[in-house]
Design a protein around this motif. Structure first.
Motif, PDB file in Angstrom:
ATOM      1  N   ILE A  87       4.258  -1.877   9.197  1.00 31.56           N
ATOM      2  CA  ILE A  87       5.129  -0.710   9.138  1.00 31.56           C
ATOM      3  C   ILE A  87       4.324   0.587   9.287  1.00 31.56           C
ATOM      4  CG2 ILE A  87       6.736   0.582   7.680  1.00 31.56           C
ATOM      5  CD1 ILE A  87       7.791  -2.082   8.873  1.00 31.56           C
ATOM      6  N   THR A  88       3.235   0.717   8.566  1.00 30.79           N
ATOM      7  CA  THR A  88       2.383   1.902   8.709  1.00 30.79           C
ATOM      8  C   THR A  88       1.537   1.697   9.964  1.00 30.79           C
ATOM      9  OG1 THR A  88       2.304   2.053   6.310  1.00 30.79           O
ATOM     10  CG2 THR A  88       0.665   3.334   7.527  1.00 30.79           C
ATOM     11  N   THR A  89       1.588   2.676  10.890  1.00 29.62           N
ATOM     12  CA  THR A  89       0.904   2.427  12.166  1.00 29.62           C
ATOM     13  C   THR A  89      -0.375   3.243  12.373  1.00 29.62           C
ATOM     14  OG1 THR A  89       2.587   3.861  13.097  1.00 29.62           O
ATOM     15  CG2 THR A  89       2.842   1.523  13.499  1.00 29.62           C
ATOM     16  N   LYS A 126       0.827  -1.212   0.000  1.00 29.89           N
ATOM     17  CA  LYS A 126       0.000   0.000   0.000  1.00 29.89           C
ATOM     18  C   LYS A 126       0.866   1.269   0.000  1.00 29.89           C
ATOM     19  CE  LYS A 126      -1.928  -1.393   3.881  1.00 29.89           C
ATOM     20  NZ  LYS A 126      -1.261  -2.703   4.037  1.00 29.89           N
ATOM     21  N   THR A 127       1.820   1.293   0.914  1.00 26.93           N
ATOM     22  CA  THR A 127       2.659   2.493   1.035  1.00 26.93           C
ATOM     23  C   THR A 127       3.603   2.613  -0.159  1.00 26.93           C
ATOM     24  OG1 THR A 127       2.486   2.256   3.432  1.00 26.93           O
ATOM     25  CG2 THR A 127       4.213   3.711   2.604  1.00 26.93           C
ATOM     26  N   THR A 128       4.066   1.480  -0.659  1.00 29.13           N
ATOM     27  CA  THR A 128       4.932   1.497  -1.842  1.00 29.13           C
ATOM     28  C   THR A 128       4.216   2.171  -3.011  1.00 29.13           C
ATOM     29  OG1 THR A 128       5.920  -0.568  -1.080  1.00 29.13           O
ATOM     30  CG2 THR A 128       6.310   0.033  -3.382  1.00 29.13           C
ATOM     31  N   ILE A 187      -5.754   7.783   1.295  1.00 32.59           N
ATOM     32  CA  ILE A 187      -5.540   7.458   2.707  1.00 32.59           C
ATOM     33  C   ILE A 187      -4.817   6.122   2.784  1.00 32.59           C
ATOM     34  CG2 ILE A 187      -6.638   7.025   4.936  1.00 32.59           C
ATOM     35  CD1 ILE A 187      -9.138   8.556   3.755  1.00 32.59           C
ATOM     36  N   ASP A 188      -3.591   6.175   3.257  1.00 30.91           N
ATOM     37  CA  ASP A 188      -2.817   4.954   3.491  1.00 30.91           C
ATOM     38  C   ASP A 188      -3.223   4.436   4.872  1.00 30.91           C
ATOM     39  OD1 ASP A 188      -0.922   2.953   3.278  1.00 30.91           O
ATOM     40  OD2 ASP A 188       0.790   4.240   3.748  1.00 30.91           O
ATOM     41  N   THR A 189      -3.368   3.136   4.999  1.00 37.13           N
ATOM     42  CA  THR A 189      -3.822   2.598   6.284  1.00 37.13           C
ATOM     43  C   THR A 189      -2.864   1.517   6.776  1.00 37.13           C
ATOM     44  OG1 THR A 189      -5.172   0.883   5.253  1.00 37.13           O
ATOM     45  CG2 THR A 189      -6.251   2.987   5.694  1.00 37.13           C
TER      46      THR A 189
HETATM   47 MG   LIG Z   1       2.382   0.726   4.822  1.00 40.80          MG
END
Ligand SMILES: [Mg+2]
Ligand SMILES: Nc1nc2c(ncn2[C@@H]2O[C@H](COP(=O)(O)OP(=O)(O)OP(=O)(O)O)[C@@H](O)[C@H]2O)c(=O)[nH]1
Ligand SMILES: [Zn+2]
Length: 308
Positions: A216-218, A188-190, A232-234
């Motif tokens: 990793i994403t908190t 997702k974040t990538t 929105i990254d989750t």
């Molecule tokens: Mg992430």
């Protein structure tokens, strides 16, 4: 009093966007207007809020959350009656899945989709990491693609190793508020970093041993996109406890089951073992996919344990 948009919520501090692109740190003081919903987070990403500016500290104090157009909820834990709002006021939800590294479970997909369905948020499936798949895994991907596109969910295949992948997804996200959800480690974040390298968000390889992401994403966070709109990254989630749904309405959110249910002998049929059930018959004839029906049965059993 100012009006702004919540970009990030850590439970006690909030990042709020207002005016001509100003970002202010805010907190909540005293009691907010009480809502009927019992949530662990009274202020969520995507909320429109009213706040006062404290000139001394150059921070904001949120006084009111304006009515939400929609939201995605999950159960805070299996036993509790409390819900957590992942995000609100969403135009579109993307569920990112992978066939391996990590393997997304079909039941997880279905729990997400019915939640989106219940709140009338259009959902699209992104199948990521296509560069990694063997023939057997490609076959599984195509099977899932056929199941979900048949019932009306768009499926987009991506490899974030290939920058051209963005050409399909950017037009869908443009000028909208988009949510990306999925298991930890699916990418997702990538995706966000590839869209806008200036974001420079933290990502990590998945664990060699467990073949799963490392969470990793908190916190959910909304990012402004260079092409217009927000994503929105989750944080990666293991699963969804189905929230805020009556047992006898769960099948309403399985589109194809709902459609066929009109032909059941009894109007209060729950499609478990009632005589004259058109849904079971459609499963037997392969018109409704067995995996989807199995998800339905598990959700009806309330088997939320592994889904948190
Ligand atoms: Mg992430
Ligand atoms: N081979 C391959 N690896 C990818 C792809 N997309 C992402 N990855 C890798 O997958 C790993 C996890 O990516 P993240 O973006 O951190 O995953 P995430 O979904 O944000 O995970 P959480 O924040 O933990 O929920 C990283 O090492 C990425 O480089 C892809 O399309 N192909
Ligand atoms: Zn039935």
């Amino acid at each position: 009093m100012e009006k702004g948009l919540v970009l990030k919520s850590t439970g006690s501090h909030y990042k709020v966007l207002y005016g001509e692109g100003i970002i202010l740190n805010c907190s909540v003081k005293g009691k907010l207007k009480i809502r009927e919903l019992k949530t662990t987070n009274p202020v969520a990403v995507g909320d429109n809020v009213l706040f006062d500016i404290d000139k001394k500290t150059n921070s904001g104090i949120i006084t009111e959350v304006l009515a939400r157009r929609n939201y995605i909820l999950r159960k805070a834990s299996n036993l509790s009656r409390q819900y957590q709002i992942i995000a609100s006021n969403i135009d579109q939800a993307f569920l990112m899945i992978t066939i391996i590294l990590p393997e997304t479970q079909v039941e997880f997909i279905d729990r997400f989709l019915i939640t989106a369905e219940a709140y009338r948020i259009p959902a699209t499936i992104i199948i990521n990491k296509t560069d990694l798949y063997s023939d057997a895994e490609v076959e599984k991907m195509e099977y899932l693609e056929s199941v979900y596109s048949k019932i009306g969910y768009d499926c987009i295949k991506l490899s974030l190793k290939d920058k051209n992948s963005l050409d399909t997804i950017i037009p869908l996200m443009k000028n909208r508020i988009n949510l990306i959800s999925g298991n930890s480690g699916v990418g997702k974040t990538t995706l966000l970093n590839l869209i806008d390298p200036e974001l420079n968000l933290k990502t990590a390889e998945i664990s060699d041993y467990h073949k799963q992401g490392k969470h990793i994403t908190t916190f959910p966070e909304m990012h402004k996109m260079p092409f217009g709109g927000f994503v929105i990254d989750t944080p990666g989630i293991r699963g969804f406890g189905v929230a805020d749904m009556e047992r006898n309405e769960i099948y309403h959110f399985f589109r194809e089951i709902f459609k066929v249910s009109k032909n059941c002998r009894f109007t209060n049929c729950l499609h478990l073992d009632e005589p004259g059930c058109a849904v079971r018959s459609a499963v037997e004839h392969g018109e409704i996919d067995f995996l989807r029906y199995r998800s339905y049965l598990n959700i009806m059993e309330g088997d939320d344990r592994k889904y948190r």
